[in-house]
Motif scaffolding. Structure first.
Motif: not given
Length: 411
Positions: A372-375, A380-381, A405-407
Motif C-alpha cells: 500500500k505504501m509503494l502504490i 499516484q506514488l 511497475l507492478c507492486v
C-alpha cells in the motif's frame, strides 16, 4: 581567479556563459544487451598515440560521487538518491575525447583493494562542505585509503560550496582538509574567522580573493579555474600507471587490510591529507565548474592503451542501469528501511512496434503495508516513480520508454 574565477560562480558574481556546456555530446547506451555486450568486448578504436587516465571518485556516503560522475559523463547512468548505499557495485563510466580516454570508477563509498596501485592513475576525493558535522575533515576510511596508496596522485574536490551559508569558512576548510599543504607547498592562507573588519563582514568575496591573491602570487596549483587549467599542472609527482587487464578490476566489497597497525592508529587523530595536487570547488546548482574539472583530468592522462571503444559510455548492462535507476527512485520516495527490502524482477524487456522500449518490472515487497505504501493513494506514488525513472532511461537510451511497475507481495 579573475574574470573566469570559480569563486565568482560560487559566490553569485555575474559572468559570461561558457561557449559550450560539458563538451561534446556523450554517446548513448544501447538498450539491447547483446549490442552493449558486443561493444564492451569490441577492440578499442584508439588512435596512434592514445592516452588514458583511470580515476576513482572516493568519499563518504552521500558526498555526491554518483552525481559528479553523471555530470562528468553528460548522462545520468549512475543512480542518485539521498539515502546511503545507493551505489552497489564498482561501475565504470567512460569519457573519450580525441586521443584521450578517461575511465571513472563510481565506487560504493570507498576503494579497498591492493591491486588499486596497479590500475588507478588518480584519486578524486569528494567532500560535501555543506554537511556541517563532516565538512572540515576527511572520513577515516578515505584517509586510510589514501594512506594505503600514497603513490597514486590525488585531488580534493569541495562539493556544494554554494550551499555553505558562511562563505568565509571556505579558506578555513581548505586549510583543515589539506593540512595547509597543496602540491608539496605550504599554503599561506589567512583564516577568515580571524578577520574582523567591517569591510570583510560586508563583502566576504573581496577578502577571500585577497587572501587567495596573496597566496597564488607566490605559489601555483592552489585553486583550479578555467584560466589555470589551460596551463595544466606539474607532472613530476604523477605516477606512470600501466594499463592492466580485467583481472585488475577493483573489488569494492573487500575489506581494507593494513599490515602496519600503527598507521591505523595514527589516522584516528588525522583530519586532512597534505598530498593533494590540486583543489577544486563545485557548486551543487551550477555545472560550469565541472567542465573545468573534466578538462583538468583529461590533461593528466598519460600514454596508454584504451580499454573501451569510443562509443562506450558505461560498463553496465542496460538492465543493470534500469534496475539502479528505479532503485534510486525507490530510495528517494520510500521511508527508512522499506526500499532496501524491495526485490526487483524484470518480466518484459522488448522493442515495441514503433521502436520504443517496453519494460515491465515487478516490485516484490515482504509486507502488505509496504504494498500500500509503494502504490500510494490512487496509485499516484508508483506512477510518479515510473514516470521519473522512464524519463531518466529515455535520456540514457535515447529512445521512447514505456515503463510499467507492478507492486506485488513477496511469497
Amino acid at each position: 581567479y579573475g574574470n573566469n574565477s570559480a569563486l565568482d560562480t560560487i559566490l553569485g558574481i555575474s559572468r559570461e556563459k561558457t561557449e559550450c556546456a560539458l563538451g561534446q555530446h556523450p554517446p548513448s547506451v544501447s538498450y539491447c544487451k547483446a549490442e552493449q555486450d558486443n561493444l564492451l568486448v569490441h577492440q578499442p578504436d584508439e588512435p596512434e598515440n592514445p592516452k588514458v587516465l583511470r580515476v576513482a571518485i572516493i568519499g563518504a556516503p552521500n558526498a555526491g560521487k554518483s552525481t559528479l560522475s553523471n555530470k562528468l559523463l553528460g548522462r545520468k547512468v549512475f543512480p542518485v538518491s539521498k539515502k546511503v548505499h545507493t551505489t552497489r557495485c564498482n561501475a565504470r563510466g567512460v569519457i573519450t575525447e580525441e586521443d584521450t580516454q578517461l575511465i571513472i570508477l563510481d565506487t560504493p563509498g570507498l576503494i579497498s583493494h591492493t591491486k588499486a596501485k596497479r590500475y588507478l592513475s588518480q584519486f578524486l576525493v569528494l567532500v560535501d562542505v555543506s554537511e556541517r558535522w563532516t565538512q572540515n575533515r576527511l572520513s577515516p576510511q578515505v584517509l586510510q585509503c589514501l594512506s594505503q596508496f600514497p603513490q597514486i596522485p590525488s585531488i580534493l574536490v569541495m562539493n556544494k560550496v554554494d550551499l555553505l551559508k558562511r562563505k568565509a569558512l571556505l579558506l578555513d576548510l581548505v586549510t583543515e582538509l589539506t593540512e595547509g599543504v597543496v602540491n608539496g607547498k605550504k599554503l599561506k592562507v589567512k583564516s577568515m574567522s580571524k578577520i574582523h573588519s567591517d569591510s570583510t563582514r560586508n563583502n566576504p568575496l573581496q577578502s577571500i580573493q585577497t587572501c587567495l591573491s596573496e597566496n597564488t602570487s607566490k605559489q601555483s596549483g592552489y585553486l583550479q579555474d578555467a584560466s589555470e587549467v589551460q596551463r595544466g599542472s606539474s607532472s613530476d609527482t604523477s605516477c606512470n600507471m600501466r594499463a592492466s587487464n580485467s583481472n585488475h578490476m577493483l573489488e569494492g566489497t573487500e575489506k581494507v587490510q593494513i599490515a602496519n597497525h600503527q598507521v591505523s592508529r595514527d589516522l584516528k587523530n588525522k583530519k586532512g591529507w597534505p598530498h593533494f595536487q590540486e583543489i577544486f570547488m563545485l557548486a551543487a546548482i551550477n555545472g560550469e565548474a565541472v567542465e573545468t574539472l573534466k578538462k583538468y583530468l583529461l590533461m593528466q592522462a598519460k600514454p596508454g592503451r584504451w580499454e573501451y571503444h569510443s562509443r562506450v559510455l558505461t560498463s553496465q548492462s542496460p538492465q543493470e542501469i534500469c534496475d539502479d535507476i528505479i532503485r534510486g527512485k525507490l530510495l528517494d520516495y520510500l521511508p527508512q528501511e522499506v526500499p532496501y527490502t524491495v526485490l526487483q524482477k524484470t518480466e518484459m524487456w522488448e522493442e515495441g512496434p514503433s521502436g520504443e522500449l517496453i519494460i515491465l518490472q515487478n516490485l516484490l515487497v515482504p509486507k502488505e503495508t509496504h504494498v500500500k505504501m509503494l502504490i500510494g493513494v490512487g496509485g499516484q506514488l508508483i506512477s510518479k516513480i515510473a514516470q521519473e525513472a522512464g524519463e531518466d532511461l529515455m535520456n540514457i537510451f535515447l529512445c521512447d520508454i514505456r515503463l510499467k511497475l507492478c507492486v506485488k507481495l513477496k511469497k
